[in-house]
Design a protein around this motif. Structure first.
Motif, PDB file in Angstrom:
ATOM      1  N   TYR A 250       8.580  -5.310 -15.855  1.00  0.00           N
ATOM      2  CA  TYR A 250       7.243  -6.063 -16.238  1.00  0.00           C
ATOM      3  C   TYR A 250       6.987  -7.174 -15.362  1.00  0.00           C
ATOM      4  CZ  TYR A 250       6.962 -10.446 -18.149  1.00  0.00           C
ATOM      5  OH  TYR A 250       6.964 -12.087 -18.345  1.00  0.00           O
ATOM      6  N   SER A 251       7.867  -7.956 -15.100  1.00  0.00           N
ATOM      7  CA  SER A 251       7.648  -9.192 -14.509  1.00  0.00           C
ATOM      8  C   SER A 251       7.268  -8.728 -13.073  1.00  0.00           C
ATOM      9  CB  SER A 251       8.806 -10.268 -14.440  1.00  0.00           C
ATOM     10  OG  SER A 251       9.899  -9.515 -14.111  1.00  0.00           O
ATOM     11  N   GLU A 252       7.862  -7.598 -12.414  1.00  0.00           N
ATOM     12  CA  GLU A 252       7.787  -7.166 -11.055  1.00  0.00           C
ATOM     13  C   GLU A 252       6.391  -6.665 -10.862  1.00  0.00           C
ATOM     14  OE1 GLU A 252       9.817  -4.848  -7.539  1.00  0.00           O
ATOM     15  OE2 GLU A 252      10.938  -5.116  -9.383  1.00  0.00           O
ATOM     16  N   LEU A 253       6.018  -6.043 -11.896  1.00  0.00           N
ATOM     17  CA  LEU A 253       4.540  -5.250 -11.843  1.00  0.00           C
ATOM     18  C   LEU A 253       3.629  -6.424 -11.978  1.00  0.00           C
ATOM     19  CD1 LEU A 253       2.797  -2.966 -12.011  1.00  0.00           C
ATOM     20  CD2 LEU A 253       3.028  -3.323 -14.751  1.00  0.00           C
ATOM     21  N   ALA A 254       3.676  -7.441 -12.678  1.00  0.00           N
ATOM     22  CA  ALA A 254       2.966  -8.680 -12.684  1.00  0.00           C
ATOM     23  C   ALA A 254       2.858  -9.359 -11.408  1.00  0.00           C
ATOM     24  CB  ALA A 254       3.477  -9.552 -13.727  1.00  0.00           C
ATOM     25  N   ALA A 255       3.921  -9.510 -10.867  1.00  0.00           N
ATOM     26  CA  ALA A 255       4.038 -10.089  -9.579  1.00  0.00           C
ATOM     27  C   ALA A 255       3.456  -9.401  -8.289  1.00  0.00           C
ATOM     28  CB  ALA A 255       5.663 -10.556  -9.057  1.00  0.00           C
ATOM     29  N   SER A 256       3.732  -8.061  -8.495  1.00  0.00           N
ATOM     30  CA  SER A 256       3.100  -7.142  -7.521  1.00  0.00           C
ATOM     31  C   SER A 256       1.576  -7.218  -7.384  1.00  0.00           C
ATOM     32  CB  SER A 256       3.591  -5.779  -7.538  1.00  0.00           C
ATOM     33  OG  SER A 256       5.057  -5.792  -7.528  1.00  0.00           O
ATOM     34  N   TRP A 257       0.927  -7.237  -8.709  1.00  0.00           N
ATOM     35  CA  TRP A 257      -0.579  -7.223  -8.504  1.00  0.00           C
ATOM     36  C   TRP A 257      -1.235  -8.519  -8.752  1.00  0.00           C
ATOM     37  CZ3 TRP A 257      -3.564  -2.938  -8.129  1.00  0.00           C
ATOM     38  CH2 TRP A 257      -3.016  -1.744  -8.168  1.00  0.00           C
ATOM     39  N   LEU A 258      -0.519  -9.375  -9.131  1.00  0.00           N
ATOM     40  CA  LEU A 258      -1.247 -10.833  -9.001  1.00  0.00           C
ATOM     41  C   LEU A 258      -2.029 -10.986  -7.789  1.00  0.00           C
ATOM     42  CD1 LEU A 258      -2.210 -13.334 -10.549  1.00  0.00           C
ATOM     43  CD2 LEU A 258       0.252 -14.437  -9.957  1.00  0.00           C
ATOM     44  N   TRP A 259      -1.502 -10.985  -6.656  1.00  0.00           N
ATOM     45  CA  TRP A 259      -2.052 -11.288  -5.392  1.00  0.00           C
ATOM     46  C   TRP A 259      -3.226 -10.207  -5.114  1.00  0.00           C
ATOM     47  CZ3 TRP A 259      -2.383  -8.345  -1.026  1.00  0.00           C
ATOM     48  CH2 TRP A 259      -1.556  -7.101  -0.906  1.00  0.00           C
ATOM     49  N   VAL A 260      -3.223  -8.931  -5.361  1.00  0.00           N
ATOM     50  CA  VAL A 260      -3.995  -8.027  -5.283  1.00  0.00           C
ATOM     51  C   VAL A 260      -5.472  -8.444  -6.066  1.00  0.00           C
ATOM     52  CG1 VAL A 260      -4.800  -5.794  -5.306  1.00  0.00           C
ATOM     53  CG2 VAL A 260      -2.327  -6.334  -4.622  1.00  0.00           C
TER      54      VAL A 260
ATOM     55  N   ALA B  95      -2.540   0.311   5.875  1.00  0.00           N
ATOM     56  CA  ALA B  95      -1.759  -0.899   5.216  1.00  0.00           C
ATOM     57  C   ALA B  95      -1.285  -0.745   3.776  1.00  0.00           C
ATOM     58  CB  ALA B  95      -2.680  -2.006   5.261  1.00  0.00           C
ATOM     59  N   VAL B  96      -2.247   0.174   3.013  1.00  0.00           N
ATOM     60  CA  VAL B  96      -1.783   0.338   1.420  1.00  0.00           C
ATOM     61  C   VAL B  96      -0.607   1.296   1.337  1.00  0.00           C
ATOM     62  CG1 VAL B  96      -2.600   1.636  -0.515  1.00  0.00           C
ATOM     63  CG2 VAL B  96      -4.152   0.021   0.629  1.00  0.00           C
ATOM     64  N   ALA B  97      -0.358   2.051   2.265  1.00  0.00           N
ATOM     65  CA  ALA B  97       0.906   2.853   2.430  1.00  0.00           C
ATOM     66  C   ALA B  97       2.087   2.157   2.522  1.00  0.00           C
ATOM     67  CB  ALA B  97       0.443   3.903   3.174  1.00  0.00           C
ATOM     68  N   VAL B  98       1.975   1.225   3.750  1.00  0.00           N
ATOM     69  CA  VAL B  98       3.127   0.447   4.111  1.00  0.00           C
ATOM     70  C   VAL B  98       3.468  -0.626   2.898  1.00  0.00           C
ATOM     71  CG1 VAL B  98       3.724  -1.618   5.479  1.00  0.00           C
ATOM     72  CG2 VAL B  98       2.612   0.396   6.581  1.00  0.00           C
ATOM     73  N   LEU B  99       2.448  -1.446   2.296  1.00  0.00           N
ATOM     74  CA  LEU B  99       2.552  -2.177   1.201  1.00  0.00           C
ATOM     75  C   LEU B  99       3.215  -1.274  -0.024  1.00  0.00           C
ATOM     76  CD1 LEU B  99      -0.497  -4.420   1.306  1.00  0.00           C
ATOM     77  CD2 LEU B  99       1.778  -5.059   1.312  1.00  0.00           C
ATOM     78  N   GLY B 100       2.744  -0.116  -0.217  1.00  0.00           N
ATOM     79  CA  GLY B 100       2.939   0.537  -1.642  1.00  0.00           C
ATOM     80  C   GLY B 100       4.927   0.834  -1.250  1.00  0.00           C
ATOM     81  N   TYR B 101       5.055   1.182  -0.007  1.00  0.00           N
ATOM     82  CA  TYR B 101       6.545   1.475   0.101  1.00  0.00           C
ATOM     83  C   TYR B 101       7.180   0.203  -0.080  1.00  0.00           C
ATOM     84  CZ  TYR B 101      10.695   2.738   2.752  1.00  0.00           C
ATOM     85  OH  TYR B 101      12.144   3.030   3.165  1.00  0.00           O
ATOM     86  N   PHE B 102       7.119  -0.930   0.377  1.00  0.00           N
ATOM     87  CA  PHE B 102       7.732  -2.060   0.203  1.00  0.00           C
ATOM     88  C   PHE B 102       7.796  -2.785  -0.820  1.00  0.00           C
ATOM     89  CE2 PHE B 102       7.885  -1.627   5.145  1.00  0.00           C
ATOM     90  CZ  PHE B 102       9.320  -2.076   5.332  1.00  0.00           C
TER      91      PHE B 102
ATOM     92  N   PRO C 281       7.064  -1.147  -4.410  1.00  0.00           N
ATOM     93  CA  PRO C 281       6.793   0.205  -5.073  1.00  0.00           C
ATOM     94  C   PRO C 281       6.016  -0.102  -6.405  1.00  0.00           C
ATOM     95  CG  PRO C 281       9.188  -0.544  -5.357  1.00  0.00           C
ATOM     96  CD  PRO C 281       8.450  -1.559  -4.332  1.00  0.00           C
ATOM     97  N   LEU C 282       6.160  -1.305  -7.255  1.00  0.00           N
ATOM     98  CA  LEU C 282       5.277  -1.659  -8.262  1.00  0.00           C
ATOM     99  C   LEU C 282       3.944  -1.747  -8.113  1.00  0.00           C
ATOM    100  CD1 LEU C 282       7.933  -2.837 -11.057  1.00  0.00           C
ATOM    101  CD2 LEU C 282       7.221  -0.533 -10.356  1.00  0.00           C
ATOM    102  N   LEU C 283       3.609  -2.099  -6.879  1.00  0.00           N
ATOM    103  CA  LEU C 283       2.242  -1.869  -6.320  1.00  0.00           C
ATOM    104  C   LEU C 283       1.840  -0.367  -6.103  1.00  0.00           C
ATOM    105  CD1 LEU C 283      -0.466  -3.465  -5.624  1.00  0.00           C
ATOM    106  CD2 LEU C 283       0.493  -3.680  -3.501  1.00  0.00           C
ATOM    107  N   GLY C 284       2.522   0.172  -5.220  1.00  0.00           N
ATOM    108  CA  GLY C 284       2.115   1.523  -4.649  1.00  0.00           C
ATOM    109  C   GLY C 284       2.000   2.671  -5.685  1.00  0.00           C
TER     110      GLY C 284
END
Length: 469
Positions: free
Chosen positions: A174-184, A425-432, A434-437
């Motif tokens: 949950y916290s990693e999902l939040a951190a992954s999307w906050l900047w987006v 860019a989205v593909a690279v970010l999604g790989y590194f 994963p809870l964003l991709g």
């Protein structure tokens, strides 16, 4: 978004407004709006939990000092007892377990902490901190402690709530999902806000949904830099993105070094404490080891870690995370009392230093109370933004379908010279990250399915007529 008002034939014709030149970034705005809406609606609940628990965590520092004042402070005396006598007093009061570390009193009026592991009833990942008056040797109490910052029960409970909701490793998602999307979400909000005309960004003199939007945008702009920082630093110790970041830093030679507790002195890792009696005393003893570390310039606060086994050395390390950071460490031979290895924080790689400072700023220790107040304000801003965001969604009314802030198919208007690099860019970010991709792929799949449903309904309703996808 604008609202269409009905017109009548009696209205005087309005002069045509000159067309504004179309920006090269204009085709991206519908995509950004759509992503911001989806993420805001679906990820915001996770962000809300992270913001509320983060607010509580930042407030737990001053609360901890008040709640545990008896254990943490004593009347200042003239001279402190030797560390060995303070440890002996702690062991007499709490003979179970093994001494894993000792934190001598860092300043006048502060207690010494003797940390014990393997104590029955204490969580395996925690230690029992025994608080000793350094002037009299009297034990002031014992509390469960967690982490390198010495969190006591209140802060530990809130920290684990913020990190994983007390659900263990699975809860960290949950916290990693939040951190992954906050900047987006923050970046999308900035793009949308600054792409609006200046007149539409004013708060004063507006009402209804427009006022809510103005408040949402204004606060979001002021807090965006803080959100970017919280997102980036939160990902550094997350489960999946954090592992990728650690791997990248290691490949670049930017991993955090550790003083060597072996005779080689090659900055290898060192183990925990262990000795036959579990007292922490080994060879020359704690007092001579501390004196050797002082001679190398290690000032308070420090932590003494006993040898892991008969072939290992003592490790004495500074534990000051506040500014200026003190993180020097030495290894001391238990047989001779000589320093066998020295590691200075000044010699850390650049990324290792930035990681240390970033984490400490994120957790509220780098600048003390000012840092904690800033974190509380950021958490409060995020809570307000989420509330305003859902309010705007409510204020849109029944005519605005869920998930359709702009028409589908906007990506088709994006020129290839923008679309191709964006997809890469989205593909690279999604790989590194994963809870964003993975959620992004899920958003796209849901959007495609909803579009297909709407298209088929349109065909049935209009007998094959065009239905906007």
């Amino acid at each position: 978004m604008t609202t269409a008002f009905p017109t009548t034939t009696d209205e005087a014709p309005q002069p045509a407004t000159p067309a504004r030149p179309r920006s090269r970034w204009a085709p991206l705005r519908p995509l950004v709006l759509r992503l911001h809406f989806y993420a805001g609606v679906l990820v915001a609940p996770f962000l809300l939990v992270a913001a509320v628990t983060g607010l509580l965590y930042a407030a737990s520092f001053p609360a901890e000092r008040i709640l545990y004042a008896h254990e943490l402070t004593v009347p200042a005396g003239e001279a402190e007892l030797p560390i060995s006598r303070q440890v002996a007093a702690a062991r007499k009061a709490h003979p179970q377990g093994t001494v894993t570390a000792v934190r001598p009193s860092p300043e006048a009026g502060a207690t010494t902490r003797v940390l014990l592991s393997g104590v029955p009833g204490v969580h395996p990942d925690h230690t029992l901190a025994v608080f000793v008056d350094p002037y009299t040797g009297k034990v002031r109490g014992a509390l469960e402690q967690y982490g390198s910052t010495g969190a006591l029960p209140l802060r530990t409970w809130i920290d684990e709530l913020h990190r994983d909701l007390h659900l263990g490793e699975n809860g960290r998602l949950y916290s990693e999902l939040a951190a992954s999307w906050l900047w987006v979400i923050a970046a999308g909000g900035l793009v949308l806000w600054f792409s609006r005309r200046r007149a539409l960004r004013k708060v004063r003199g507006t009402g209804g949904r427009r006022r809510t939007l103005a408040l949402h945008g204004t606060v979001g702009v002021w807090a965006a830099a803080g959100f970017f920082f919280l997102s980036a630093t939160g990902l550094t110790w997350s489960a999946y993105a954090g592992a990728n970041i650690d791997e990248l830093r290691t490949s670049l030679g930017q991993a955090t070094p550790a003083v060597s507790a072996s005779a080689g002195g090659d900055h290898a890792g060192h183990g925990g404490a262990a000795d036959s009696g579990g007292s922490g005393e080994h060879g020359v003893g704690l007092d001579k080891v501390l004196a050797a570390a002082r001679a190398e310039g290690l000032g308070d606060p420090v932590e003494i870690v006993p040898p892991a086994d008969a072939g290992s050395a003592y490790v004495v390390k500074q534990v000051q995370r506040s500014w200026p950071t003190k993180q020097d460490a030495v290894a001391v031979d238990p047989a001779t009392g000589e320093v066998t290895d020295v590691l200075r924080f000044a010699d850390y790689p650049v990324l290792a230093k930035l990681t240390r400072w970033g984490i400490d700023l994120h957790t509220g220790v780098l600048f003390g109370l000012a840092n904690q107040i800033a974190l509380m304000l950021l958490a409060l801003a995020l809570i307000l933004l989420i509330v305003w965001g859902y309010r705007m969604w409510w204020q849109r009314g029944r005519d605005a379908a869920f998930g359709r802030p702009v028409p589908r198919g906007a990506w088709q208007q994006v020129p290839p010279y923008l679309l191709v690099p964006l997809l890469a860019a989205v593909a690279v970010l999604g790989y590194f990250v994963p809870l964003l991709g993975i959620p992004l792929a899920a958003f796209l799949a849901v959007d495609i399915v909803l579009g297909e449903i709407a298209y088929r309904r349109g065909r049935r309703t209009y007998g094959g007529g065009a239905a906007a996808r």
